[in-house]
Enzyme design. Sequence first.
Site, PDB file in Angstrom:
ATOM      1  N   ASP A 167       0.855  -1.194   0.000  1.00  0.00           N
ATOM      2  CA  ASP A 167       0.000   0.000   0.000  1.00  0.00           C
ATOM      3  C   ASP A 167       0.889   1.240   0.000  1.00  0.00           C
ATOM      4  OD1 ASP A 167      -1.759   2.081   0.395  1.00  0.00           O
ATOM      5  OD2 ASP A 167      -2.995   0.986   1.825  1.00  0.00           O
ATOM      6  N   ARG A 231     -14.060  -3.375  -6.415  1.00  0.00           N
ATOM      7  CA  ARG A 231     -14.879  -2.886  -7.525  1.00  0.00           C
ATOM      8  C   ARG A 231     -14.551  -3.745  -8.745  1.00  0.00           C
ATOM      9  NH1 ARG A 231     -17.651  -1.126  -4.216  1.00  0.00           N
ATOM     10  NH2 ARG A 231     -18.360   1.001  -3.866  1.00  0.00           N
ATOM     11  N   GLU A 260     -19.572 -11.188 -18.673  1.00  0.00           N
ATOM     12  CA  GLU A 260     -18.506 -12.035 -19.258  1.00  0.00           C
ATOM     13  C   GLU A 260     -18.088 -13.171 -18.331  1.00  0.00           C
ATOM     14  OE1 GLU A 260     -18.487  -8.639 -19.044  1.00  0.00           O
ATOM     15  OE2 GLU A 260     -16.812  -7.842 -20.193  1.00  0.00           O
ATOM     16  N   HIS A 272     -22.649  -8.668  -4.698  1.00  0.00           N
ATOM     17  CA  HIS A 272     -22.311  -7.467  -3.902  1.00  0.00           C
ATOM     18  C   HIS A 272     -22.853  -7.563  -2.467  1.00  0.00           C
ATOM     19  CE1 HIS A 272     -21.818  -2.779  -3.811  1.00  0.00           C
ATOM     20  NE2 HIS A 272     -20.883  -3.413  -3.140  1.00  0.00           N
TER      21      HIS A 272
END
Length: 387
Positions: A167, A231, A260, A272
């Site tokens: 990070d 995401r 896909e 989600h």
Amino acid sequence: MMKKSILKLNAISPLADGIFEGYEYGDDVKNPAGIMVRSAAMADYPAGEDLLAVARAGAGTNNIPVAEYAKKGIVVFNTPGANANAVKELVVCELFLGGRKIINAIDWVKTLKGEGANVGKLVEKGKSKFVGSEIAGKTLGVIGLGAIGIMVANAAEALGMKVIGADPYLSTHNALMLDPSVEVVPDNAQIFKRADFITVHVPLNDQTRSMFNRETLAQCKDGVVIINNARGELADAAAIAEGLASGKVARYITDFPCDELIGVEGAICVPHLGASTPEAEDNCAVMAARQLKDYLENGNITNSVNYPAVSAARGGGARICVCHKNVANMIASLASAVSARGINIANLVDKSKGDYAYGIIDLDGAADDNLLADIAKIDGVIKVRAV
Ligand code: MLT
């Protein structure tokens, strides 16, 4: 007089209702001062002239035109960490789904319905197709060591994995929260090269979009398991499908299904569900509501994605809040506008974030409309109000 009206663009936990007591708060509020939102797409939402702030009950803000709002002096908040435990628990589940063929095996068992007393024998005979591996001893690479990433890293260590994390924005606070056995590596390339499992916990932006692509997948170990609850656009779906077909990627597990990948062997698409627990929804709603209310009533900014964190305890006088461009000489201009009206400044704090900045000026006395008009005229001032 501050406008006390908040529009709800999505269903929000009722725990926020009490925080907005005394406000007009609902899903039919016209020209609101604030908006509470979860996943509603706001790109085409007509921001009314009274809109001061938007609070997202969640971490990602890609459904909100954050940069456009910064230009208009509309502060956007999110709730980092409020749903981190819920997401961490889903990732832990997905680590096991990545190691073992649990879903295929459960589906296969359903085909045995009607076999009566033979079920036991058939299970023992057929189960060898579903042998999987344990996660203990495997290397997990965590991309993004924010609130969720550190919780995932620590949980995986506790489950016996070797954890490496990357990070570039790792905060001192988060570094101190990490299990000391977690190895912080300098870049994602190390993760791609060394990890058996990779989980990603970064926001979607121009730097992170399609970070899983043909080139980066080629750097990964054969049979890598990729977990993406952040995401969908962080991965190039065509590259993932090719990776699954060739065996480069053993499993791709995502909370963001796309056409896909649905039904592709090795792709596990979850609808989600990362933050879909009552606990996370309550935490996010309360945090978002408190931040929004504190901004509207006191001008304090906590956890904004487009303006800096600026807070100050209230004194007895009026408070002027200024959203402005991050340009030279602004603090001097603000101070001289106040002193030109013979008013003493009790406290002034002003911070910047990228191209924008925000100032709180506490006065010894009252503010008047003329002072606000003078400040509004300063070159670079975007929005000014008294609270
Ligand atoms: C988040 O951004 O916090 C998660 O994706 C969950 C959500 O969108 O509510």
